[in-house]
Structure formats: C-alpha cells, structure tokens
Design an enzyme around this catalytic site. Structure first.
Site, PDB file in Angstrom:
ATOM      1  N   CYS A  47      43.505  16.146 -22.276  1.00 38.47           N
ATOM      2  CA  CYS A  47      42.490  16.303 -21.228  1.00 38.47           C
ATOM      3  C   CYS A  47      43.012  16.120 -19.802  1.00 38.47           C
ATOM      4  O   CYS A  47      42.483  16.707 -18.864  1.00 38.47           O
ATOM      5  CB  CYS A  47      41.306  15.378 -21.491  1.00 38.47           C
ATOM      6  SG  CYS A  47      41.753  13.659 -21.762  1.00 38.47           S
TER       7      CYS A  47
ATOM      8  N   CYS B 183      39.894  17.794 -24.524  1.00 38.29           N
ATOM      9  CA  CYS B 183      41.018  17.143 -25.219  1.00 38.29           C
ATOM     10  C   CYS B 183      41.709  18.060 -26.218  1.00 38.29           C
ATOM     11  O   CYS B 183      42.395  17.590 -27.123  1.00 38.29           O
ATOM     12  CB  CYS B 183      40.529  15.884 -25.924  1.00 38.29           C
ATOM     13  SG  CYS B 183      39.750  14.692 -24.810  1.00 38.29           S
TER      14      CYS B 183
ATOM     15  N   LYS C 249      36.563   6.184 -31.875  1.00 41.24           N
ATOM     16  CA  LYS C 249      36.366   6.371 -30.433  1.00 41.24           C
ATOM     17  C   LYS C 249      35.042   7.083 -30.219  1.00 41.24           C
ATOM     18  O   LYS C 249      34.840   8.203 -30.695  1.00 41.24           O
ATOM     19  CB  LYS C 249      37.515   7.191 -29.847  1.00 41.24           C
ATOM     20  CG  LYS C 249      37.334   7.509 -28.364  1.00 41.24           C
ATOM     21  CD  LYS C 249      38.532   8.220 -27.783  1.00 41.24           C
ATOM     22  CE  LYS C 249      38.290   8.556 -26.315  1.00 41.24           C
ATOM     23  NZ  LYS C 249      39.433   9.254 -25.718  1.00 41.24           N
TER      24      LYS C 249
ATOM     25  N   ARG D  51      37.918   8.516 -16.048  1.00 44.29           N
ATOM     26  CA  ARG D  51      38.002   9.960 -15.806  1.00 44.29           C
ATOM     27  C   ARG D  51      38.251  10.256 -14.339  1.00 44.29           C
ATOM     28  O   ARG D  51      38.937  11.214 -14.001  1.00 44.29           O
ATOM     29  CB  ARG D  51      36.737  10.650 -16.312  1.00 44.29           C
ATOM     30  CG  ARG D  51      36.689  10.636 -17.832  1.00 44.29           C
ATOM     31  CD  ARG D  51      35.466  11.327 -18.388  1.00 44.29           C
ATOM     32  NE  ARG D  51      35.390  11.109 -19.828  1.00 44.29           N
ATOM     33  CZ  ARG D  51      34.349  11.446 -20.584  1.00 44.29           C
ATOM     34  NH1 ARG D  51      33.297  12.024 -20.020  1.00 44.29           N
ATOM     35  NH2 ARG D  51      34.355  11.208 -21.869  1.00 44.29           N
TER      36      ARG D  51
ATOM     37  N   LYS E 203      36.870   1.769 -29.804  1.00 48.38           N
ATOM     38  CA  LYS E 203      36.714   2.017 -28.370  1.00 48.38           C
ATOM     39  C   LYS E 203      35.360   2.610 -28.067  1.00 48.38           C
ATOM     40  O   LYS E 203      34.991   3.570 -28.735  1.00 48.38           O
ATOM     41  CB  LYS E 203      37.826   2.980 -27.938  1.00 48.38           C
ATOM     42  CG  LYS E 203      37.780   3.417 -26.515  1.00 48.38           C
ATOM     43  CD  LYS E 203      38.860   4.426 -26.250  1.00 48.38           C
ATOM     44  CE  LYS E 203      38.659   4.968 -24.853  1.00 48.38           C
ATOM     45  NZ  LYS E 203      39.542   6.049 -24.547  1.00 48.38           N
TER      46      LYS E 203
ATOM     47  N   SER F 209      37.342   1.301 -19.129  1.00 45.89           N
ATOM     48  CA  SER F 209      37.238   1.260 -17.664  1.00 45.89           C
ATOM     49  C   SER F 209      35.857   0.835 -17.159  1.00 45.89           C
ATOM     50  O   SER F 209      35.766   0.046 -16.219  1.00 45.89           O
ATOM     51  CB  SER F 209      37.607   2.632 -17.107  1.00 45.89           C
ATOM     52  OG  SER F 209      36.769   3.646 -17.637  1.00 45.89           O
TER      53      SER F 209
ATOM     54  N   TYR G 222      42.298  -3.627 -18.731  1.00 47.67           N
ATOM     55  CA  TYR G 222      42.695  -3.652 -17.322  1.00 47.67           C
ATOM     56  C   TYR G 222      42.678  -5.084 -16.798  1.00 47.67           C
ATOM     57  O   TYR G 222      43.137  -5.346 -15.690  1.00 47.67           O
ATOM     58  CB  TYR G 222      41.756  -2.753 -16.505  1.00 47.67           C
ATOM     59  CG  TYR G 222      41.683  -1.345 -17.070  1.00 47.67           C
ATOM     60  CD1 TYR G 222      42.635  -0.386 -16.737  1.00 47.67           C
ATOM     61  CD2 TYR G 222      40.685  -0.988 -17.995  1.00 47.67           C
ATOM     62  CE1 TYR G 222      42.597   0.890 -17.282  1.00 47.67           C
ATOM     63  CE2 TYR G 222      40.636   0.283 -18.547  1.00 47.67           C
ATOM     64  CZ  TYR G 222      41.600   1.217 -18.194  1.00 47.67           C
ATOM     65  OH  TYR G 222      41.562   2.474 -18.760  1.00 47.67           O
TER      66      TYR G 222
END
Ligand code: PBG
Ligand code: ZN
Length: 327
Positions: free
Chosen positions: A119, A127, A193, A203, A246, A272, A310
């Site tokens: 992607c 993807c 996912k 994104r 996820k 994220s 993160y």
C-alpha cells in the site's frame, strides 16, 4: 482471607506482581523517507519522526542506548516512484532495503523487522494488485509479496512481517525464502488484522491511504472474534513464527482468546490511533504519563508476549528515570 495483607508496601506488591514488562518485549516502528538530512516530526504522531536513511544512525544509537532491541521498518517512497503494481517495494535501492543495510552496518544490537506490504508503494494505495474493476487480486498479490519479502531478506532483514491480509501469503513468502537460502528468517504475520479506524495517523505518516474504497474486503471485520482463531490457525499451518493481533486495545479480548486457544507467539500491535489518543491526553496534561505503563501492562496481561508500539521510547525513558521496573 484479607486481600489487603499483600498490598501494604511496594516490595510485597512487586513480589506478587503477575505481569511485568521487559524492554526486549518491545518493537519500535520507524518510518523511512527518501531524501537526505530529514528528521521531521510526524504531525499525526507526536514525538515520532520521519527519517531519511542518512539520519537513521542517531536514532538507532538512541534506541540502543535506551535498550530497545527491535525496530519495524516502514518505507515511505516519493509519490513519483509509486505505480499500479507497487514495484518500488522490491527495488534493491528502495528505502526499506537501504535502511535495512544501513542499520545492519551500524549495529548488531537491534533486530531489523520489515513490514511487507504494497500500500505504501501502489499509486492507488491498496495492499495488492487490482483487477480492471478495482478488486484486489489475492493470488497474484501473494507472488509480489514474496518478491518484497525476499528483497528485504537479501538486504539483511532479521524477520519479515507481512501486513496485507491476503490468503496464503505466509506460505508463498515461506516458499520464496526457503528456495533462496533464507529458511532461517522468521515470518511475523499480521494474522488477525482488523479493518480499523485506528490506522488513520499511520496512513497519514506512510502516505498509504487507499485512493478509493476501503480495506474491508481483505482485513477482518471487527464484529468477529471466532474468525481471528481461524486466521491464526491458517497462518500457523503456513509456518508463521509469530502472529500479530492488531489493533491491541479495543481488541484485548481477541488477544486473550488467542492466548487461551493457540499455541504460538503472540505479538500485539498497539497502533497509531491508540498511540495518538493516549499521547495527546498525556501531552495536554489530562492524564498522568503513568497511563502508558498501565496500558502496556494491560496488553501483556491479555496474553501478548511482544508489543509493537510507538510508546517504546516513552516507556524506556520512564524506566530510566526510575518510574518503573523494566528488565
Ligand atoms: C499497511 C499497514 C497499516 C498499518 C501497518 N501496516 C495500515 C493499514 O492497514 O491501512 C497500521 C499501523 C498503525 O496504525 O500504527 N498494510
Ligand atoms: Zn498494506
């Protein structure tokens, strides 16, 4: 029975703690861009940066100093290098391939895990390969993914992590790696996912939003939980060495079900949107930064061994400052 007997002081609380975090549990995502001398904060992800390959070294050294043992690389190519088929994804001189070689040159103290998907490299942002009606084609896509994974292995990736959600891609990647002498490179598969709204900031960071439609024909429907066990069973049959669930936080029930039902290595991806919500709340002073530790403990308590997050640097720093115990 008086439950408070074992809560009276910090030492006894530590002694009976059932869950703990280790620095080696964490995998820190890195976004690599084209160009030179770039270290630019990502607007949607406070305290996370875009790096060009020539600026990676300082970040890698900081991660090593913090004790972080693994990174997950995402490539952010230039718009003009994207095409219908995402061919830049397996370019030997692509961003991920160059970044991988660079990190392997800098240190042996960090595992390089590479995200395998199309992607970020396709002009349409999906993807996989599209047919004339714009539908993602499963089987031809798995061949492309195998090429990408192989090019990452050739660049020196320690582990490859396919995030596309095509059927049979783990088997196809395994075959390509094995046939080319990479039988010892593990596959960390994004197995369960979900098509989630929590991927928004990513994104933006990766420039990988689909230009039309959505990813619901390949990523999982979040109304489902039995299906996660099916996905994971199939990836295990195809020899996935790790399976990823996820997102993580709205999906702690899934992590727990996988833990109770599947005998494999569970990795949770604290994505994220989950990071941005918590990070912004901490930055605005709405909650104490200790919520980060509490949240990561929750993911481990649910049953994940490893966490892609993160927050990895945040938690390592908090631990260095003495707020928490981390091994
Ligand atoms: C792309 C990919 C995505 C994430 C990891 N790999 C986004 C998507 O599927 O659109 C999301 C990671 C995050 O939100 O932190 N295949
Ligand atoms: Zn993708």
């Amino acid at each position: 029975m008086r439950m408070r007997r074992t809560r009276g002081n910090a030492l006894i609380r530590q002694m009976i703690a059932e869950t703990s975090l280790q620095i080696s549990d964490f995998i820190y995502p890195l976004f690599i861009v084209e160009g030179s001398q770039i270290k630019r904060e990502i607007p949607s992800l406070p305290d996370v940066y875009h790096f060009s390959v020539d600026r990676l070294e300082e970040e890698i050294r900081e991660l090593v100093a913090l004790g972080i043992k693994a990174v997950l690389l995402f490539g952010v190519p230039n718009e003009e290098d994207k095409d219908e088929k995402g061919t830049a994804a397996y370019d030997e001189q692509g961003v991920v391939q160059r970044a991988t070689r660079k990190i392997r040159e800098i240190t042996d103290d960090i595992l390089v895990i590479t995200d395998v998907c199309m992607c970020e490299y396709t002009s349409h942002g999906h993807c996989g390969l599209l047919d004339k009606d714009g539908v993602v084609q499963n089987d031809p896509t798995t061949k492309e993914l195998a090429k990408i994974a192989l090019s990452h292995a050739r660049a020196g990736a320690h582990i490859v992590a396919p995030s596309d959600m095509m059927d049979f891609r783990v088997a196809e990647i395994r075959r390509a790696l094995d046939q080319n002498g990479y039988q010892d490179i593990p596959i960390m598969a994004y197995s369960a996912k979900y098509a989630s709204n929590y991927y928004g900031p990513f994104r933006e960071a990766a420039g990988s939003a689909p230009s039309f439609g959505d990813r619901k024909s390949y990523q999982m429907d979040y109304h489902n939980s039995d299906e996660a066990l099916m996905e994971i069973a199939l990836d295990m049959e195809e020899e996935a060495d790790f399976v990823i669930v996820k997102p993580a936080l709205a999906y702690l029930d899934i992590i727990r079900r996988v833990k109770d039902n599947c005998n494999t290595r569970i990795v949770a991806y604290n994505v994220s949107g989950e990071y941005a919500m918590l990070k912004n709340a901490v930055k605005n002073g709405m909650v104490d930064e200790a919520v980060i530790y509490e949240t990561l403990i929750a993911i481990k308590r649910a049953g994940a061994k490893n966490i892609i997050t993160y927050h990895a640097k945040d938690i390592a720093k908090q631990c260095k400052e003495g707020s928490f115990e981390l091994n």
